[in-house]
Design a protein around this motif. Structure first.
Motif, PDB file in Angstrom:
ATOM      1  N   GLU A  78      24.394 -35.954  43.774  1.00  0.00           N
ATOM      2  CA  GLU A  78      23.019 -36.310  44.174  1.00  0.00           C
ATOM      3  C   GLU A  78      22.345 -37.192  43.131  1.00  0.00           C
ATOM      4  OE1 GLU A  78      20.007 -33.006  43.327  1.00  0.00           O
ATOM      5  OE2 GLU A  78      21.900 -31.891  43.492  1.00  0.00           O
ATOM      6  N   TYR A  79      22.727 -37.008  41.854  1.00  0.00           N
ATOM      7  CA  TYR A  79      22.105 -37.805  40.802  1.00  0.00           C
ATOM      8  C   TYR A  79      22.582 -39.254  40.844  1.00  0.00           C
ATOM      9  CZ  TYR A  79      20.570 -33.307  39.050  1.00  0.00           C
ATOM     10  OH  TYR A  79      19.984 -32.080  38.927  1.00  0.00           O
ATOM     11  N   TRP A  80      23.769 -39.480  41.356  1.00  0.00           N
ATOM     12  CA  TRP A  80      24.264 -40.848  41.516  1.00  0.00           C
ATOM     13  C   TRP A  80      23.549 -41.525  42.681  1.00  0.00           C
ATOM     14  CZ3 TRP A  80      27.376 -43.029  37.975  1.00  0.00           C
ATOM     15  CH2 TRP A  80      28.026 -42.162  37.076  1.00  0.00           C
ATOM     16  N   GLN A  81      23.263 -40.754  43.713  1.00  0.00           N
ATOM     17  CA  GLN A  81      22.558 -41.308  44.862  1.00  0.00           C
ATOM     18  C   GLN A  81      21.119 -41.684  44.506  1.00  0.00           C
ATOM     19  OE1 GLN A  81      23.375 -37.864  47.405  1.00  0.00           O
ATOM     20  NE2 GLN A  81      24.686 -39.153  48.692  1.00  0.00           N
ATOM     21  N   ASN A  82      20.532 -40.925  43.567  1.00  0.00           N
ATOM     22  CA  ASN A  82      19.146 -41.174  43.168  1.00  0.00           C
ATOM     23  C   ASN A  82      19.018 -42.270  42.113  1.00  0.00           C
ATOM     24  OD1 ASN A  82      18.466 -39.091  44.889  1.00  0.00           O
ATOM     25  ND2 ASN A  82      18.422 -37.540  43.259  1.00  0.00           N
ATOM     26  N   GLY A  83      20.141 -42.704  41.556  1.00  0.00           N
ATOM     27  CA  GLY A  83      20.115 -43.696  40.481  1.00  0.00           C
ATOM     28  C   GLY A  83      20.350 -43.006  39.145  1.00  0.00           C
ATOM     29  N   PHE A  84      21.600 -43.041  38.684  1.00  0.00           N
ATOM     30  CA  PHE A  84      21.977 -42.241  37.509  1.00  0.00           C
ATOM     31  C   PHE A  84      21.226 -42.682  36.255  1.00  0.00           C
ATOM     32  CE2 PHE A  84      24.725 -40.584  34.181  1.00  0.00           C
ATOM     33  CZ  PHE A  84      25.034 -39.331  34.681  1.00  0.00           C
ATOM     34  N   PHE A  85      21.119 -43.983  36.048  1.00  0.00           N
ATOM     35  CA  PHE A  85      20.455 -44.454  34.840  1.00  0.00           C
ATOM     36  C   PHE A  85      18.973 -44.100  34.863  1.00  0.00           C
ATOM     37  CE2 PHE A  85      18.804 -47.627  31.823  1.00  0.00           C
ATOM     38  CZ  PHE A  85      19.660 -47.384  30.761  1.00  0.00           C
ATOM     39  N   SER A  86      18.384 -44.129  36.043  1.00  0.00           N
ATOM     40  CA  SER A  86      16.975 -43.732  36.158  1.00  0.00           C
ATOM     41  C   SER A  86      16.784 -42.266  35.784  1.00  0.00           C
ATOM     42  CB  SER A  86      16.479 -43.968  37.589  1.00  0.00           C
ATOM     43  OG  SER A  86      16.530 -45.331  37.917  1.00  0.00           O
ATOM     44  N   GLU A  87      17.761 -41.454  36.166  1.00  0.00           N
ATOM     45  CA  GLU A  87      17.696 -40.030  35.807  1.00  0.00           C
ATOM     46  C   GLU A  87      17.729 -39.864  34.292  1.00  0.00           C
ATOM     47  OE1 GLU A  87      17.210 -37.478  37.667  1.00  0.00           O
ATOM     48  OE2 GLU A  87      17.608 -38.170  39.709  1.00  0.00           O
ATOM     49  N   MET A  88      18.556 -40.657  33.619  1.00  0.00           N
ATOM     50  CA  MET A  88      18.603 -40.582  32.158  1.00  0.00           C
ATOM     51  C   MET A  88      17.273 -41.003  31.546  1.00  0.00           C
ATOM     52  SD  MET A  88      22.366 -41.750  30.784  1.00  0.00           S
ATOM     53  CE  MET A  88      22.443 -43.342  31.594  1.00  0.00           C
ATOM     54  N   GLN A  89      16.676 -42.055  32.077  1.00  0.00           N
ATOM     55  CA  GLN A  89      15.394 -42.521  31.553  1.00  0.00           C
ATOM     56  C   GLN A  89      14.283 -41.511  31.798  1.00  0.00           C
ATOM     57  OE1 GLN A  89      15.334 -46.435  33.498  1.00  0.00           O
ATOM     58  NE2 GLN A  89      15.444 -47.378  31.455  1.00  0.00           N
ATOM     59  N   ASN A  90      14.418 -40.736  32.869  1.00  0.00           N
ATOM     60  CA  ASN A  90      13.418 -39.698  33.135  1.00  0.00           C
ATOM     61  C   ASN A  90      13.428 -38.618  32.060  1.00  0.00           C
ATOM     62  OD1 ASN A  90      12.560 -40.938  35.489  1.00  0.00           O
ATOM     63  ND2 ASN A  90      13.921 -39.740  36.814  1.00  0.00           N
ATOM     64  N   ILE A  91      14.580 -38.421  31.424  1.00  0.00           N
ATOM     65  CA  ILE A  91      14.639 -37.474  30.299  1.00  0.00           C
ATOM     66  C   ILE A  91      13.909 -38.086  29.118  1.00  0.00           C
ATOM     67  CG2 ILE A  91      16.154 -36.191  28.737  1.00  0.00           C
ATOM     68  CD1 ILE A  91      16.289 -35.278  31.674  1.00  0.00           C
ATOM     69  N   SER A  92      14.314 -39.280  28.702  1.00  0.00           N
ATOM     70  CA  SER A  92      13.630 -40.042  27.650  1.00  0.00           C
ATOM     71  C   SER A  92      14.360 -41.364  27.457  1.00  0.00           C
ATOM     72  CB  SER A  92      13.592 -39.280  26.325  1.00  0.00           C
ATOM     73  OG  SER A  92      14.870 -39.238  25.730  1.00  0.00           O
ATOM     74  N   ASP A  93      13.653 -42.346  26.914  1.00  0.00           N
ATOM     75  CA  ASP A  93      14.304 -43.617  26.603  1.00  0.00           C
ATOM     76  C   ASP A  93      15.397 -43.423  25.560  1.00  0.00           C
ATOM     77  OD1 ASP A  93      12.714 -45.009  28.374  1.00  0.00           O
ATOM     78  OD2 ASP A  93      11.216 -45.540  26.861  1.00  0.00           O
ATOM     79  N   ASN A  94      15.177 -42.490  24.628  1.00  0.00           N
ATOM     80  CA  ASN A  94      16.171 -42.210  23.591  1.00  0.00           C
ATOM     81  C   ASN A  94      17.450 -41.648  24.198  1.00  0.00           C
ATOM     82  OD1 ASN A  94      16.701 -42.198  20.705  1.00  0.00           O
ATOM     83  ND2 ASN A  94      16.784 -39.974  20.883  1.00  0.00           N
ATOM     84  N   PHE A  95      17.297 -40.756  25.192  1.00  0.00           N
ATOM     85  CA  PHE A  95      18.434 -40.138  25.863  1.00  0.00           C
ATOM     86  C   PHE A  95      19.261 -41.185  26.596  1.00  0.00           C
ATOM     87  CE2 PHE A  95      20.557 -37.706  29.228  1.00  0.00           C
ATOM     88  CZ  PHE A  95      21.032 -36.608  28.534  1.00  0.00           C
ATOM     89  N   ALA A  96      18.595 -42.217  27.138  1.00  0.00           N
ATOM     90  CA  ALA A  96      19.276 -43.253  27.905  1.00  0.00           C
ATOM     91  C   ALA A  96      19.743 -44.422  27.051  1.00  0.00           C
ATOM     92  CB  ALA A  96      18.348 -43.767  29.005  1.00  0.00           C
ATOM     93  N   SER A  97      19.490 -44.362  25.761  1.00  0.00           N
ATOM     94  CA  SER A  97      19.796 -45.488  24.880  1.00  0.00           C
ATOM     95  C   SER A  97      21.250 -45.480  24.424  1.00  0.00           C
ATOM     96  CB  SER A  97      18.875 -45.439  23.660  1.00  0.00           C
ATOM     97  OG  SER A  97      19.221 -46.427  22.731  1.00  0.00           O
ATOM     98  N   MET A  98      21.778 -46.695  24.226  1.00  0.00           N
ATOM     99  CA  MET A  98      23.132 -46.832  23.704  1.00  0.00           C
ATOM    100  C   MET A  98      23.226 -46.307  22.274  1.00  0.00           C
ATOM    101  SD  MET A  98      25.428 -50.329  23.464  1.00  0.00           S
ATOM    102  CE  MET A  98      25.294 -50.613  25.225  1.00  0.00           C
ATOM    103  N   TYR A  99      22.191 -46.522  21.498  1.00  0.00           N
ATOM    104  CA  TYR A  99      22.103 -45.990  20.128  1.00  0.00           C
ATOM    105  C   TYR A  99      20.764 -45.275  20.000  1.00  0.00           C
ATOM    106  CZ  TYR A  99      25.153 -50.094  19.714  1.00  0.00           C
ATOM    107  OH  TYR A  99      26.119 -51.040  19.918  1.00  0.00           O
ATOM    108  N   ASN A 100      20.756 -44.131  19.282  1.00  0.00           N
ATOM    109  CA  ASN A 100      19.466 -43.513  19.041  1.00  0.00           C
ATOM    110  C   ASN A 100      19.205 -43.236  17.581  1.00  0.00           C
ATOM    111  OD1 ASN A 100      21.385 -41.188  19.846  1.00  0.00           O
ATOM    112  ND2 ASN A 100      20.576 -41.827  21.804  1.00  0.00           N
ATOM    113  N   SER A 101      18.077 -43.763  17.119  1.00  0.00           N
ATOM    114  CA  SER A 101      17.506 -43.466  15.813  1.00  0.00           C
ATOM    115  C   SER A 101      18.342 -43.997  14.658  1.00  0.00           C
ATOM    116  CB  SER A 101      17.261 -41.958  15.681  1.00  0.00           C
ATOM    117  OG  SER A 101      16.369 -41.705  14.637  1.00  0.00           O
TER     118      SER A 101
END
Length: 488
Positions: A206-229
């Motif tokens: 279901e998360y793929w149908q809703n847009g997987f990357f969007s789901e990651m961004q909904n957690i946080s930009d850091n969570f969806a980032s290739m590198y964090n901090s």
């Protein structure tokens, strides 16, 4: 109606246990001496060996621990383990398998320290590598602890009792059949692991149908980032740069193929023409196993609050499957398969370590010849196996809080030490001065431990990768100098 999941739980568990002991019994009938216990009699199918290799590489790390890194660190951790690590594994196997097998077959090598002793003509160097290979016990602790958590939740018993049961089960079937028990049971475990990886991947469709990357961004930009901090802070993630995400993931996975229970799999193969079939099988099955990493994303998307990294997979499958009778049966099947995933690497490490202690520590220290050790060596390897089990049990009763990091500190130290000696030993045909190999190994393991424990490099893959690059650079300079000197 709740009795149905309980009956199914015990049925699937007994079926797995019974099948494992049956396969071990078949293996026991083929195990007559230390060589058969260590690498078999070279009569196994390359496809069987490929499944065994893939299951040994993946195991508890991929199926229980690494999804926890994805849960905590997001997209950067996924790239580290699924992309960089996979490329490192593929490169190592394709580049080194044939050369390592050929040289090992020529000298009758049973273990990696045995191979190093033959390649460089030094008993003491082989002994050194046998001793540092004991770092693998850190990974045994990780697997035992992860399996204990699953068993405890599945049967409602204490983790200590679950730990003891898991230890007795694994050690008993490995004692019976050695490498054959490991390979035959891994084929069963590998098939179960393929099924579960696919099932759990589609559990979050279901998360793929809703847009997987969007789901990651909904957690946080850091969570969806290739590198964090940034590095070197107690509050920042482990994956903060190209080097920590990609370069270190590639390098450490490449070097992890030199663990005692992994690269030695190519020694099971009789003919060089079978190596390609072995490699293709390993890569296909291993790629399917990486689907397990998505469980870390799914658990985060579900909003689960999970304090321990090693409980992410367990808590997710309970959350998804515990609400219906069919779901509870599926939960039991997945839990047993996750246990099998742990056993698939644990038994390989146990076989390798016990054979190594006898062949590469006991023999050199007592000056006994390999020929004197046939039946006695087999018996001694089994006694050593029991001793390793007792030590691992003592360490696993109260494991470190960050169990994945603890295991990586030990195993990555072994990888850093082995990187240059095996890489140069396979790729270069010329005689390599022993002092260069000693120096490379010492810089590898010593540099990793110093950076990780004292210099603030908290990510073990980064500290070991830096140590490996320094070791490789110094080695290449020394090889160039000695080569020029020899020409003159």
């Amino acid at each position: 109606m709740e009795i149905i999941p309980v009956i199914f739980k015990y049925f699937i568990t007994l079926l797995y246990v019974g099948s494992t002991f049956f396969l071990s019994y078949i293996g026991m009938k083929k195990t007559k001496d230390l060589k058969g216990f260590s690498i078999g009699n070279k009569d196994m199918s390359p496809i069987l060996v490929g499944i065994t290799m893939a299951a040994s590489i993946s195991s508890t790390a991929t199926f229980v621990i690494n999804p926890g890194f994805v849960y905590n660190h997001g997209f950067s951790a996924y790239l580290h383990y699924a992309v960089a690590a996979t490329l490192g594994i593929i490169t190592a196997l394709v580049t080194l398998s044939k050369g390592f097998r050929k040289l090992g077959a020529e000298h009758g090598s049973l273990t990696i320290p045995h191979w190093i002793r033959h390649r460089y003509g030094s008993k003491m160097l082989g002994l050194f590598f046998a001793v540092i290979n004991l770092f693998s016990i850190a990974f045994i602790v990780l697997i035992l602890s992860g399996c204990a958590i699953l068993t405890s939740d599945l049967f409602g018993i204490s983790e200590t009792l679950a730990l003891a049961i898991g230890l007795l089960f694994t050690f008993s079937y490995v004692l019976m059949g050695g490498t054959y028990a490991h390979a035959y049971t891994n084929s069963l475990q590998g098939i179960l692991m393929i099924l579960v990886a696919i099932i759990l991947f589609f559990s979050g469709w279901e998360y793929w149908q809703n847009g997987f990357f969007s789901e990651m961004q909904n957690i946080s930009d850091n969570f969806a980032s290739m590198y964090n901090s940034v590095p070197f802070s107690k509050t920042t993630p482990l994956y903060y740069s190209f080097f920590s995400v990609f370069a270190s993931g590639f390098l450490i996975s490449f070097a992890l193929m030199f663990q005692p229970h992994i690269l030695t799999k190519v020694l099971y193969i009789k003919e060089e023409k079978d190596v390609n079939r072995f490699l293709v099988t390993t890569l296909i099955v291993g790629s399917i196993f990486t689907l397990m990493l998505f469980v870390g994303f799914y658990a985060r998307f579900e909003g689960l609050e999970i304090g321990r990294q090693d409980r992410v997979v367990n808590d997710y499958i309970k959350h998804i499957y515990s609400s219906s009778i069919g779901g509870q049966c599926m939960l039991a099947f997945i839990a047993v398969t996750l246990l099998a995933a742990g056993m698939s690497t644990l038994d390989g490490i146990l076989v390798s370590l016990s054979a190594m202690v006898v062949n590469d520590i006991y023999l050199p220290l007592t000056n006994k010849d390999d020929g004197e050790m046939s039946a006695f060596g087999l018996a001694l390897s089994r006694y050593v196996l029991i001793a390793i089990g007792l030590v691992a049990f003592a360490l696993a009763i109260k494991p470190p809080l960050l169990l994945g990091i603890f295991a990586q500190q030990g195993v990555y130290g072994l990888a850093a030490a082995s990187f240059v000696p095996i890489l140069m030993g396979v790729l270069l045909k010329r005689k390599i001065p022993t002092f260069i190999v000693w120096l490379a190994a010492t810089i590898g393991v010593g540099g990793h431990l110093f950076l990780n424990l004292y210099w603030g490099v908290k990510n073990p893959s980064v500290s070991s990768s830096i140590a490996m690059l320094v070791s490789l650079g110094i080695t290449l300079v020394l090889l160039a100098i000695t080569y020029q000197s020899n020409k003159e």
